[in-house]
Motif scaffolding. Structure first.
Motif, PDB file in Angstrom:
ATOM      1  N   ARG A  72      52.821  52.449 -50.167  1.00 33.33           N
ATOM      2  CA  ARG A  72      54.009  52.782 -50.954  1.00 33.33           C
ATOM      3  C   ARG A  72      54.795  53.948 -50.339  1.00 33.33           C
ATOM      4  NH1 ARG A  72      50.161  50.958 -54.559  1.00 33.33           N
ATOM      5  NH2 ARG A  72      50.891  49.370 -56.039  1.00 33.33           N
ATOM      6  N   ASN A  73      55.939  54.246 -50.989  1.00 35.58           N
ATOM      7  CA  ASN A  73      56.843  55.307 -50.542  1.00 35.58           C
ATOM      8  C   ASN A  73      57.263  55.096 -49.087  1.00 35.58           C
ATOM      9  OD1 ASN A  73      58.414  57.596 -50.862  1.00 35.58           O
ATOM     10  ND2 ASN A  73      56.811  58.971 -50.123  1.00 35.58           N
ATOM     11  N   THR A  74      57.552  53.840 -48.761  1.00 38.57           N
ATOM     12  CA  THR A  74      57.994  53.501 -47.410  1.00 38.57           C
ATOM     13  C   THR A  74      58.839  52.242 -47.481  1.00 38.57           C
ATOM     14  OG1 THR A  74      57.283  53.162 -45.128  1.00 38.57           O
ATOM     15  CG2 THR A  74      55.990  52.067 -46.844  1.00 38.57           C
ATOM     16  N   PHE A  75      59.345  51.816 -46.346  1.00 40.45           N
ATOM     17  CA  PHE A  75      60.100  50.558 -46.289  1.00 40.45           C
ATOM     18  C   PHE A  75      59.547  49.702 -45.160  1.00 40.45           C
ATOM     19  CE2 PHE A  75      62.345  53.417 -43.421  1.00 40.45           C
ATOM     20  CZ  PHE A  75      62.585  52.621 -42.309  1.00 40.45           C
ATOM     21  N   GLN A  76      59.783  48.413 -45.288  1.00 44.90           N
ATOM     22  CA  GLN A  76      59.340  47.466 -44.272  1.00 44.90           C
ATOM     23  C   GLN A  76      60.412  46.408 -44.069  1.00 44.90           C
ATOM     24  OE1 GLN A  76      55.907  46.901 -42.492  1.00 44.90           O
ATOM     25  NE2 GLN A  76      56.560  49.030 -42.624  1.00 44.90           N
ATOM     26  N   PHE A  77      60.594  45.993 -42.822  1.00 43.45           N
ATOM     27  CA  PHE A  77      61.429  44.844 -42.535  1.00 43.45           C
ATOM     28  C   PHE A  77      60.612  43.573 -42.738  1.00 43.45           C
ATOM     29  CE2 PHE A  77      63.857  48.059 -40.324  1.00 43.45           C
ATOM     30  CZ  PHE A  77      65.163  47.635 -40.510  1.00 43.45           C
ATOM     31  N   TYR A  78      61.319  42.494 -42.994  1.00 40.16           N
ATOM     32  CA  TYR A  78      60.635  41.211 -43.125  1.00 40.16           C
ATOM     33  C   TYR A  78      59.973  40.839 -41.796  1.00 40.16           C
ATOM     34  CZ  TYR A  78      59.832  36.233 -43.824  1.00 40.16           C
ATOM     35  OH  TYR A  78      59.258  34.987 -43.904  1.00 40.16           O
ATOM     36  N   SER A  79      60.614  41.195 -40.680  1.00 39.82           N
ATOM     37  CA  SER A  79      60.074  40.901 -39.358  1.00 39.82           C
ATOM     38  C   SER A  79      59.193  42.055 -38.891  1.00 39.82           C
ATOM     39  CB  SER A  79      61.215  40.677 -38.354  1.00 39.82           C
ATOM     40  OG  SER A  79      60.763  40.798 -37.038  1.00 39.82           O
ATOM     41  N   SER A  80      57.965  41.758 -38.527  1.00 40.80           N
ATOM     42  CA  SER A  80      57.057  42.813 -38.068  1.00 40.80           C
ATOM     43  C   SER A  80      57.544  43.427 -36.762  1.00 40.80           C
ATOM     44  CB  SER A  80      55.648  42.247 -37.890  1.00 40.80           C
ATOM     45  OG  SER A  80      55.658  41.172 -36.956  1.00 40.80           O
ATOM     46  N   GLU A  81      58.157  42.593 -35.892  1.00 42.44           N
ATOM     47  CA  GLU A  81      58.666  43.124 -34.635  1.00 42.44           C
ATOM     48  C   GLU A  81      59.783  44.132 -34.895  1.00 42.44           C
ATOM     49  OE1 GLU A  81      58.406  39.945 -35.359  1.00 42.44           O
ATOM     50  OE2 GLU A  81      56.806  39.218 -34.039  1.00 42.44           O
ATOM     51  N   THR A 125      59.166  39.844 -50.160  1.00 43.13           N
ATOM     52  CA  THR A 125      57.926  39.803 -49.379  1.00 43.13           C
ATOM     53  C   THR A 125      57.749  41.093 -48.580  1.00 43.13           C
ATOM     54  OG1 THR A 125      58.067  37.394 -49.184  1.00 43.13           O
ATOM     55  CG2 THR A 125      56.692  38.546 -47.574  1.00 43.13           C
ATOM     56  N   ALA A 126      58.833  41.561 -47.949  1.00 47.86           N
ATOM     57  CA  ALA A 126      58.759  42.794 -47.165  1.00 47.86           C
ATOM     58  C   ALA A 126      58.461  43.995 -48.060  1.00 47.86           C
ATOM     59  CB  ALA A 126      60.077  43.001 -46.415  1.00 47.86           C
ATOM     60  N   MET A 127      58.994  43.961 -49.299  1.00 46.47           N
ATOM     61  CA  MET A 127      58.739  45.070 -50.228  1.00 46.47           C
ATOM     62  C   MET A 127      57.251  45.150 -50.556  1.00 46.47           C
ATOM     63  SD  MET A 127      58.097  45.696 -53.708  1.00 46.47           S
ATOM     64  CE  MET A 127      58.783  44.308 -54.606  1.00 46.47           C
ATOM     65  N   TYR A 128      56.607  44.000 -50.756  1.00 51.47           N
ATOM     66  CA  TYR A 128      55.170  44.008 -51.044  1.00 51.47           C
ATOM     67  C   TYR A 128      54.356  44.453 -49.832  1.00 51.47           C
ATOM     68  CZ  TYR A 128      55.488  42.239 -55.760  1.00 51.47           C
ATOM     69  OH  TYR A 128      55.743  42.138 -57.092  1.00 51.47           O
ATOM     70  N   LYS A 129      54.873  44.193 -48.635  1.00 54.92           N
ATOM     71  CA  LYS A 129      54.225  44.738 -47.436  1.00 54.92           C
ATOM     72  C   LYS A 129      54.250  46.264 -47.482  1.00 54.92           C
ATOM     73  CE  LYS A 129      55.321  41.059 -44.080  1.00 54.92           C
ATOM     74  NZ  LYS A 129      56.074  40.789 -42.823  1.00 54.92           N
ATOM     75  N   ALA A 130      55.383  46.804 -47.907  1.00 53.57           N
ATOM     76  CA  ALA A 130      55.510  48.268 -48.005  1.00 53.57           C
ATOM     77  C   ALA A 130      54.507  48.827 -49.011  1.00 53.57           C
ATOM     78  CB  ALA A 130      56.938  48.638 -48.396  1.00 53.57           C
ATOM     79  N   LYS A 131      54.314  48.129 -50.122  1.00 53.51           N
ATOM     80  CA  LYS A 131      53.332  48.580 -51.114  1.00 53.51           C
ATOM     81  C   LYS A 131      51.919  48.528 -50.545  1.00 53.51           C
ATOM     82  CE  LYS A 131      55.831  47.717 -55.412  1.00 53.51           C
ATOM     83  NZ  LYS A 131      55.877  49.141 -55.796  1.00 53.51           N
ATOM     84  N   GLU A 132      51.632  47.480 -49.768  1.00 51.41           N
ATOM     85  CA  GLU A 132      50.302  47.362 -49.173  1.00 51.41           C
ATOM     86  C   GLU A 132      50.017  48.485 -48.190  1.00 51.41           C
ATOM     87  OE1 GLU A 132      50.264  43.532 -47.422  1.00 51.41           O
ATOM     88  OE2 GLU A 132      50.316  42.451 -49.338  1.00 51.41           O
ATOM     89  N   LEU A 133      51.075  49.019 -47.582  1.00 47.80           N
ATOM     90  CA  LEU A 133      50.905  50.096 -46.603  1.00 47.80           C
ATOM     91  C   LEU A 133      50.816  51.475 -47.253  1.00 47.80           C
ATOM     92  CD1 LEU A 133      53.335  48.858 -43.799  1.00 47.80           C
ATOM     93  CD2 LEU A 133      50.841  48.910 -43.737  1.00 47.80           C
TER      94      LEU A 133
END
Length: 560
Positions: free
Chosen positions: A284-293, A274-282
C-alpha cells in the motif's frame, strides 16, 4: 364604456402576479406593479423611458435586436429566456412571452415576464444530482463515463496518449467501523479537496463510489502519469483533522495507459483496478502501472529524479577528465570534464543514465553550473601546480545554454576561480547551436568576446547550415564517435570523417576526433590531417588525482 374597459384592464393587470407590459417603438407604455417590483424601478422611470435593452444583460442585446427586426410591430410569438438586470445590478433568469396587439389605436407588443430563477436552480440541482456525487461534489460514475468517452475520442483523433488512475483509500473501512460513517464521509470530502489541487483543469477527478476515486489524465505519457500519482500520495500524507480526530491515511493507485493498456472504458477501468490491487499487495501507499515493464522503467526514473535533488547538496557528483591529445607531437594539451554520480547505494552512475532525467526535471541547470565551477576550479589548481594545461573543455546542455544569464554565469565561474577565459572551452552540440540560430549567435559572440573558446560537439550528426557555421565564432569541430567507431572498415565513415577534417581546415578550425580506440583509427585520422584526438587508445576518463599524474608525466609525447 371605453373608460370602464380601460379601468377593468388596469385593475386586472395590476392584480396579476406576473410582470405584464405594453411596448411600442422600443419603449414601455405600461408596466404593472409586479413588473415594477421585479426590476426595482418606479413607474415614472419605466414609462416612455426604458425599453427591453435596459432590462437585459448586454451580451443578449443582439438576440433582442434579431427578434425586433423580425417583428416590426414589436411583438414576439414564442417564449424566450433572458438574463434580466434589476436597477440594483442584480441578475435573474426570466421567461418573456409577447404578442402583437393594439392599444389606443396603435400597434404594440403585449407580453409577460416571469422570474424563473427558482425553476432554473431546481433544474440545475437535478442535473447535479444526476451527474455529480452528492457527498463530494465530484463527477459521479455517470458523468465519468461521458468524460472517458470524450478523452478516448480526443486521444484517438489527435494521436495523444492518456492515462486512467484508479485510487482506493487504504483501510478506509476501519475509519467507518471505529469512528462512524459521518467521520468517514467528512474524511472523503477532505481528501477530495486535496486531490483537486493536484489535477489540471483539463483532467477529471471523479468518485466512483465508496472510497474509490478515478482520475482521467488526457494528453500525458507514463512519466507524467506517475508524477501525478506520486503527488496524489504525497498530498494525502499530512494528517487530517476530522470530527475532532487526527487521522492519517494512505492510498493505493493503479495506472492504465491508453492505448497500450486498453482502448475502451471497460478495459481501462479493469486494468487500472488490477494495477491498484498490485499496489496493495506491495504494501500500500504506492502506485503501480498495469504493465510490469512500465513499472520498472518509470520507478527507476522517479527514483533517479528524487535522488538527483539530494545529489548536489550531499556532494555526490564528481568530475573525471579525459585527455585531449595533439597529433602533432602527442602532447596532452587539454582535458574534457565528464560528470559522474557516485550514488551511496547504486555505485557509479554514468551521465547517459541521468542527464535526460535532469533535463526533464529542471535539475540540469544547477548541475551544469556546478560542473562549470568545479572544472574551472580544478583547471586553475593544475595551473597553480605548474602543469601545462591549455584547455579545460566543458559540455553545455541545451537547456543550460538557453537559460537567462548564462553568459554572466560563465563570467562568474571564471572570476570566482581565477581561471583565464582562454583556458575554458565550452562544448555545444550541433543541434544546440542550430536551435534559434540568431539567438545562439548573440550568446556565442558574447562568450567569444569574453575570451572563452567554443567547440562544436557531435559534428556531422545534426543539421548545420554552412552559412551559419561560417558566422558562428567556433574554434573547434569534434568528429562524432559514431563516425570513428568503424573507421577502419566503413568507407562511408572514412569519407565523412575526411570531409569534416577538410572542411575544418578550410575554415581554419581545429578538428578533434572523439572515441579513438585503436591504432588503426589513429593512423587513418593522422593521414587525413586531423589535429587532435581523445579516446581509450590514450586514456579512459580519470579522477582528478590520476589526471594530475598524467599531465605531469606527459606519457604520449613523441610516442607515435
Amino acid at each position: 364604456m371605453v373608460k370602464r374597459e380601460t379601468d377593468l384592464f388596469r385593475a386586472t393587470m395590476d392584480a396579476a402576479q406576473v410582470g405584464i407590459f405594453v411596448m411600442a417603438r422600443g419603449r414601455f407604455l405600461y408596466v404593472n406593479p409586479y413588473m415594477r417590483s421585479l426590476f426595482g424601478y418606479a413607474e415614472a422611470d419605466f414609462i416612455e423611458r426604458l425599453g427591453p435593452y435596459d432590462l437585459v444583460v448586454a451580451e443578449q442585446h443582439e438576440r433582442i435586436a434579431e427578434q425586433l427586426a423580425r417583428r416590426p410591430g414589436g411583438g414576439a410569438v414564442e417564449t424566450t429566456e433572458f438574463t434580466g438586470r434589476r436597477q440594483d445590478g442584480s441578475l435573474f433568469t426570466m421567461s418573456v412571452l409577447g404578442m402583437p396587439s393594439r392599444f389606443d389605436g396603435r400597434v404594440v407588443a403585449v407580453g409577460t415576464v416571469i422570474d424563473i430563477s427558482d425553476r432554473k436552480q431546481a433544474e440545475q440541482r437535478i442535473r447535479e444530482l444526476a451527474d455529480f456525487d452528492a457527498l463530494t461534489g465530484l463527477p459521479n460514475r455517470r458523468l465519468l463515463h461521458d468524460r472517458i468517452e470524450q478523452m478516448l475520442a480526443a486521444a484517438e483523433r489527435d494521436k495523444h496518449g492518456a492515462a486512467l488512475l484508479f485510487l482506493d483509500i487504504d483501510h478506509f473501512k476501519r475509519v467507518n467501523d471505529s469512528l462512524g460513517h459521518s467521520v468517514g464521509d467528512d474524511l472523503l470530502c477532505a481528501l477530495a479537496q486535496r486531490y483537486v489541487k493536484v489535477v489540471r483543469r483539463i483532467d477529471t477527478l471523479a468518485r466512483l463510489g465508496g472510497d474509490e476515486f478515478i482520475i482521467l489524465l488526457p494528453e500525458v505519457n507514463a512519466a507524467a502519469a506517475a508524477d501525478v500519482a506520486r503527488r496524489l500520495l504525497e498530498i494525502a500524507a499530512s494528517p487530517f483533522s476530522v470530527g475532532g480526530h487526527a487521522l492519517t491515511v494512505t492510498s493505493s493507485i493503479g495506472i492504465a495507459l491508453y492505448p497500450q493498456d486498453g482502448k475502451d472504458i471497460d478495459t481501462l477501468l479493469k486494468n487500472a483496478d488490477t494495477a491498484m490491487y498490485k499496489a496493495k499487495e506491495l504494501g500500500r501507499n504506492t502506485f503501480q502501472f498495469y504493465s510490469s515493464e512500465m513499472n520498472m522503467a518509470t520507478l527507476e526514473r522517479l527514483m533517479m529524479e528524487s535522488n538527483l535533488r539530494q545529489a548536489l547538496t550531499e556532494e555526490q557528483f564528481v568530475l573525471h577528465y579525459q585527455p585531449l591529445v595533439s597529433l602533432q607531437n602527442g602532447e596532452i594539451v587539454g582535458v574534457e570534464a565528464l560528470i559522474r554520480w557516485l550514488h551511496p547505494t547504486l555505485g557509479t552512475i554514468m551521465p547517459d543514465r541521468f542527464i535526460a532525467v535532469a533535463e526533464d526535471s529542471g535539475m540540469i541547470n544547477p548541475i551544469g553550473d556546478w560542473v562549470l565551477f568545479e572544472a574551472c576550479r580544478q583547471a586553475q589548481a593544475w595551473i597553480d601546480e605548474g602543469l601545462q594545461l591549455r584547455t579545460m573543455a566543458v559540455n553545455v546542455a541545451p537547456v543550460q545554454f538557453r537559460q537567462a544569464g548564462f553568459v554572466e554565469m560563465v563570467a562568474g565561474a571564471l572570476s570566482a576561480t581565477g581561471l583565464v577565459a582562454d583556458c575554458l572551452e565550452l562544448e555545444l552540440t550541433e543541434r544546440t547551436v542550430m536551435h534559434d540560430a540568431e539567438f545562439t549567435l548573440g550568446t556565442l559572440s558574447a562568450l567569444k568576446r569574453m575570451g572563452v573558446s567554443l567547440s562544436l560537439d557531435d559534428f556531422g550528426t545534426g543539421y548545420s547550415s554552412l552559412a551559419y557555421l561560417k558566422r558562428f565564432p567556433v574554434g573547434k569541430l569534434k568528429i562524432d564517435r559514431s563516425f570513428v567507431m568503424d573507421l577502419e572498415s566503413d568507407a562511408d565513415d572514412q569519407a565523412i570523417a575526411s570531409t569534416i577534417v577538410s572542411m575544418g581546415r578550410s575554415l581554419r578550425l581545429t578538428v578533434l576526433a572523439e572515441g579513438v580506440e585503436t591504432a588503426e583509427q589513429l593512423a587513418l585520422l593522422r593521414k587525413m590531417g586531423c589535429g587532435m584526438v581523445q579516446g581509450f587508445h590514450y586514456s579512459r576518463p580519470l579522477a582528478a588525482a590520476e589526471m594530475t599524474e598524467l599531465l605531469r608525466r606527459q606519457p604520449f609525447l613523441h610516442r607515435d
